[in-house]
Design a protein around this motif. Structure first.
Motif, PDB file in Angstrom:
ATOM      1  N   ASP A   7      -8.313  77.166  57.602  1.00  0.00           N
ATOM      2  CA  ASP A   7      -9.481  77.927  58.036  1.00  0.00           C
ATOM      3  C   ASP A   7     -10.598  77.965  56.992  1.00  0.00           C
ATOM      4  O   ASP A   7     -11.656  78.539  57.221  1.00  0.00           O
ATOM      5  N   THR A   9     -13.742  76.364  54.978  1.00  0.00           N
ATOM      6  CA  THR A   9     -14.723  75.331  55.284  1.00  0.00           C
ATOM      7  C   THR A   9     -14.566  74.192  54.275  1.00  0.00           C
ATOM      8  O   THR A   9     -13.999  74.381  53.189  1.00  0.00           O
ATOM      9  N   SER A  36     -23.098  70.506  58.032  1.00  0.00           N
ATOM     10  CA  SER A  36     -21.920  70.880  58.817  1.00  0.00           C
ATOM     11  C   SER A  36     -20.708  71.132  57.928  1.00  0.00           C
ATOM     12  O   SER A  36     -19.823  71.908  58.291  1.00  0.00           O
ATOM     13  N   GLU A  40     -18.116  73.881  58.889  1.00  0.00           N
ATOM     14  CA  GLU A  40     -16.952  73.322  59.582  1.00  0.00           C
ATOM     15  C   GLU A  40     -15.677  73.570  58.777  1.00  0.00           C
ATOM     16  O   GLU A  40     -15.639  73.312  57.578  1.00  0.00           O
ATOM     17  N   THR A  41     -14.655  74.074  59.449  1.00  0.00           N
ATOM     18  CA  THR A  41     -13.379  74.295  58.757  1.00  0.00           C
ATOM     19  C   THR A  41     -12.645  72.979  58.580  1.00  0.00           C
ATOM     20  O   THR A  41     -12.929  71.992  59.264  1.00  0.00           O
ATOM     21  N   GLU A  43      -9.690  72.468  59.524  1.00  0.00           N
ATOM     22  CA  GLU A  43      -9.004  72.224  60.791  1.00  0.00           C
ATOM     23  C   GLU A  43      -9.933  71.574  61.809  1.00  0.00           C
ATOM     24  O   GLU A  43      -9.561  70.611  62.481  1.00  0.00           O
ATOM     25  N   GLU A  44     -11.156  72.071  61.918  1.00  0.00           N
ATOM     26  CA  GLU A  44     -12.128  71.485  62.843  1.00  0.00           C
ATOM     27  C   GLU A  44     -12.457  70.052  62.447  1.00  0.00           C
ATOM     28  O   GLU A  44     -12.542  69.167  63.305  1.00  0.00           O
ATOM     29  N   MET A  47      -9.664  67.733  63.388  1.00  0.00           N
ATOM     30  CA  MET A  47      -9.656  67.472  64.823  1.00  0.00           C
ATOM     31  C   MET A  47     -10.738  66.453  65.199  1.00  0.00           C
ATOM     32  O   MET A  47     -10.476  65.508  65.928  1.00  0.00           O
ATOM     33  N   VAL A  48     -11.938  66.623  64.665  1.00  0.00           N
ATOM     34  CA  VAL A  48     -13.047  65.719  64.955  1.00  0.00           C
ATOM     35  C   VAL A  48     -12.726  64.296  64.502  1.00  0.00           C
ATOM     36  O   VAL A  48     -13.084  63.329  65.164  1.00  0.00           O
TER      37      VAL A  48
END
Length: 63
Positions: A7, A9, A36, A40-41, A43-44, A47-48
């Protein structure tokens, strides 16, 4: 205890330890300084970029 968490960034993680930059670059996260990355974490971002977040956390926490 893990130094990095999913979680956080990207910016927070880099401020904590710049030595993780090569790990992030290696897996395709080339925009480490872009706006970004500040919001952006990890985790994000995983995923991206189609990366398993648990694998990413293992790599980062091994640095």
């Amino acid at each position: 205890m893990a130094k990095f968490t999913k979680d956080m960034t990207i910016g927070e993680a880099l401020r904590l330890d710049m030595n993780i930059a090569p790990v992030l670059l290696e897996i395709g996260m080339h925009c480490l300084g872009c706006p970004s990355a500040q919001a952006e974490t990890l985790e994000e971002a995983a995923m991206v970029h189609g990366i398993n977040v648990d694998d990413l956390m293992s790599k980062l926490n091994a640095v």
